[in-house]
Enzyme design. Structure first.
Site, short mmCIF file in Angstrom:
data_model
loop_
_atom_site.label_atom_id
_atom_site.label_comp_id
_atom_site.label_asym_id
_atom_site.label_seq_id
_atom_site.Cartn_x
_atom_site.Cartn_y
_atom_site.Cartn_z
N ILE A 146 0.87 -1.18 0.00
CA ILE A 146 0.00 0.00 0.00
C ILE A 146 0.90 1.23 0.00
CG2 ILE A 146 -1.80 1.26 1.22
CD1 ILE A 146 -2.61 -1.36 2.55
N LYS A 167 -1.79 -1.94 -10.05
CA LYS A 167 -1.90 -0.84 -9.08
C LYS A 167 -3.21 -0.11 -9.30
CE LYS A 167 0.59 2.94 -6.96
NZ LYS A 167 1.88 3.59 -6.79
N ARG A 190 -3.17 0.89 -3.92
CA ARG A 190 -2.80 -0.46 -3.51
C ARG A 190 -2.28 -1.23 -4.73
NH1 ARG A 190 -5.83 -2.87 1.12
NH2 ARG A 190 -6.44 -1.12 2.45
N ASP A 206 8.69 10.53 -8.99
CA ASP A 206 8.46 9.84 -7.70
C ASP A 206 9.53 8.78 -7.47
OD1 ASP A 206 7.13 9.60 -5.31
OD2 ASP A 206 5.68 8.15 -6.05
#
Length: 669
Positions: free
Chosen positions: A356, A377, A361, A473
């Site tokens: 998570i 995902k 998730r 990210d």
């Protein structure tokens, strides 16, 4: 004095001994039924007479050699000419997906047990690749672009001498031989049989490689023509054969249908009529209709069936309802149905939950049609005006091909969520090995290899692909580990791409606290330099075994500041993960270099950070990291970010270590 008869006897006996163990230097196999080949790995001969080098087994090699060595040098010592031709096919269930290719090779031995699968094609390993002691000549038919071998694309033919960095290579195809001599491309993993001719002229050391579709006459112009000095490569006696290897996913089957070889002459032509047929998928027969004799029973049964069907269809439509607009039709195989993903993950049950994150998730799944393992995902989203552009970028990013980039296979939209489908990585994410006490810690050699892999993948995204991809990210939880613990940069749900030389179209602050570059928080625009900042924090995270931001004694402590303070005090190596011994001097030097490089990459000023190409040069040892001066590195991460405010138009992931912080404290930081 020896008699003439006795002299002749000893002469012929000498010739027999000299040629013992070396068979005729030519052979032809029109199919391999009953052929006596030297096979190892998963190579086999099918009942139909096909030589099957590799099948759908993961991370395996397959080799097939002519059982006896052939003489490549006469007593005078000069390299002889040779000629060979073979028909091959690479059969995959999916025409747009492939794994690693195959190679014809001349080798001094049939023992290739130390060779690695995947990108090494079962020929070499990471230690002996490029070693002149290999004495191996290979012609590769490769279907994966590997930047470490300077591959030109993911569908090429190459001439390799002792390593997989080809001496010469060209895109797969042939010259038509017409007046225009047009080049026609061939898809190596199309599943169709193709023929290859390899001709070596020992006098002028000229090696020609020609190919065409099977049963087509040999083109007059070769695909490859290169001068290759084999005098120091081949021994007097050498083995000839084929090698192939499978990867971690999407692995096809590699077949050879026929093979002919001759030393000092032209290889005999293959008889296409005798070649075995490739396996083809058989269509399922439709069940026959049942004839109903009794009319009343038939009507009643039919009514029940119709009612049950209507109820079932309505319920299934509600259960599997998804968003599908007209503009998505063009994306074809990149668009998964929700029903397919629902079944793959067993209804998104908790037993298939992999993790998570701040954006959704992740579930493990097995696609029903192909039996391929995937990671799915689920990301919440609102279907707005920018969704079309966002999905178009997701599909474009799905075309990325790099050994250190997790492949994004496709997507699905359903109501208020977006589902992204990736290659499944059996060892999960890197952060589990850094922070989960139930898992074994990674040693420094493995961590350094992962760092270099992620850097190579990020360089590919920033500079080597057709577009610039800004990941936005980068962090340990988004670095995935395959079956061999190789690092792959994953999770492209926030990535943006643009043309080289232009700015990414980003207007929202996205990312994870602790990895956000200061200028990103001020301007709201992600660039390759903001990716470099996050990579610098990632370097410190891997080396120190600490999260980028933690709460200690009620205070918010940033990893960058902590390492910087120790660097100023001359104790930067002491910040390393205490589980790392670093007994070798080389490991200490690498650790210090990585820590300093992490500080340099996370410098608050974008122009002070290196590019990812420079980062790779530092990590590979091609360039020496510049000395960092105290004045140059005088900054404090909290002082740069304490006045930043993340407004409502932002998406920020919160690490576990700061998940208890209040909303007010988040905005203050």
């Amino acid at each position: 004095m020896m008699s003439p008869i006795l002299t002749l006897f000893y002469f012929f006996l000498f010739l027999k001994i000299a040629t013992c163990g070396v068979q005729n230097n030519n052979f032809t196999f029109n199919g391999f039924g009953g052929a006596k080949l030297d096979l190892d790995g998963i190579a086999s001969i099918t009942p139909e007479g096909l030589l099957l080098l590799t099948n759908a087994t993961r991370l395996m090699t397959g080799h097939a050699f002519h059982p006896a060595p052939l003489r490549f040098k006469p007593p005078a010592g000069k390299t002889l000419s040779f000629s060979t031709t073979f028909v091959f096919a690479i059969v995959s269930k999916y025409s747009d997906l492939s794994s690693h290719g195959m190679a014809f090779l001349v080798s001094p031995t049939v023992n290739l047990s130390t060779a690695l699968p995947s990108q090494y094609l079962g020929l070499f390993n990471s230690e002996n690749c490029s070693d002149a002691a290999n004495h191996v000549l290979a012609v590769e038919l490769d279907t994966i672009e590997n930047p470490e071998f300077a591959d030109i694309n993911d569908n090429h033919v190459g001439i390799d001498v002792n390593c997989l960095k080809s001496a010469d290579s060209r895109p797969a195809g042939y010259y038509s031989g017409s007046a225009t001599d047009q080049f026609e491309r061939l898809n190596l993993h199309s599943g169709e049989p193709m023929q290859v001719w390899v001709d070596f002229a020992g006098g002028d050391m000229q090696l020609n490689v020609t190919m065409s579709p099977a049963q087509m006459p040999k083109p007059s112009r070769p695909l490859l023509s290169a001068t290759v000095d084999l005098s120091s490569v081949v021994y007097d006696q050498m083995y000839v054969g084929f090698s192939s290897a499978t990867g971690s996913s999407n692995h096809p089957s590699h077949y050879v249908l026929g093979w002919s070889f001759m030393v000092n002459g032209e290889a005999e032509s293959l008889d296409y009529r005798k070649l075995p047929q490739l396996p083809r998928s058989k269509s399922k027969r439709k069940p026959k209709h049942i004839v109903v004799w009794l009319l009343p029973v038939a009507i009643f049964t039919f009514a029940l069936i119709v009612a049950a069907t209507v109820i079932l269809v309505v319920r299934r439509r509600i259960k599997y309802a998804e968003v599908l607009e007209d503009w998505e039709q063009e994306y074809g195989p990149h668009r998964f149905s929700y029903k397919e993903l629902y079944r793959a993950t067993d209804g998104f049950k908790d037993k298939e939950l992999l993790g998570i994150g701040g954006f959704g998730r992740v579930y493990r799944g097995v696609l029903p049609a192909s039996n391929i393992e995937v990671a799915v995902k689920r990301v919440s989203h609102e279907s707005g005006q920018g969704m079309k552009e966002f999905v178009a970028e997701i599909v474009s990013i799905g075309k990325l091909r790099h050994r250190n980039v997790a492949q994004l296979l496709g997507y699905c939209r359903r109501k208020g969520e977006l589902l992204l489908v990736y290659d499944y990585m059996p060892n999960g994410s890197l952060d589990k090995y850094l922070y989960d006490q139930t898992r074994p810690s990674l040693d420094w050699a493995r961590r350094f290899m992962i760092i270099k892999g992620v850097a190579s993948g990020l360089l590919y995204l920033h500079e080597d692909w057709e577009h610039v991809v800004v990941h936005r990210d980068i962090k340990a939880s988004n670095v995935l580990l395959d079956g061999e613990l190789n690092g792959k940069l994953g999770d492209f749900g926030l990535a943006r791409l643009c043309q080289h030389g232009s700015d990414p179209r980003t207007t929202r602050i996205v990312g994870t606290i602790g990895y956000l570059a200061p200028e990103f928080a001020r301007k709201g625009k992600a660039t390759t330099m903001s990716d470099v900042f996050a990579f610098g924090v990632f370097l410190l995270e891997v080396a120190c075994g600490r999260r980028p931001s933690v709460i200690e004694a009620g205070e918010h402590v940033f990893l960058v500041d902590w390492v910087l303070e120790n660097w100023k005090a001359g104790t930067v190596v002491a910040t390393r993960d205490q589980r790392l011994g670093l007994e070798e001097e080389r490991s200490v030097v690498e650790m210090e270099m990585v820590l300093k490089l992490g500080l340099l990459c996370s410098h608050p000023m974008p122009e002070a950070r290196p590019s990812m190409r420079q980062v790779m040069q530092f990590l590979d040892g091609d360039k020496t990291l510049p000395e960092l001066s105290p004045a140059y590195m005088s900054f404090s991460y909290p002082s740069l970010t304490q006045n930043q405010r993340y407004d409502d138009d932002c998406i920020v992931s919160i690490p576990t270590s700061v998940a208890t912080m209040s909303n007010s404290s988040l905005k203050a930081r």
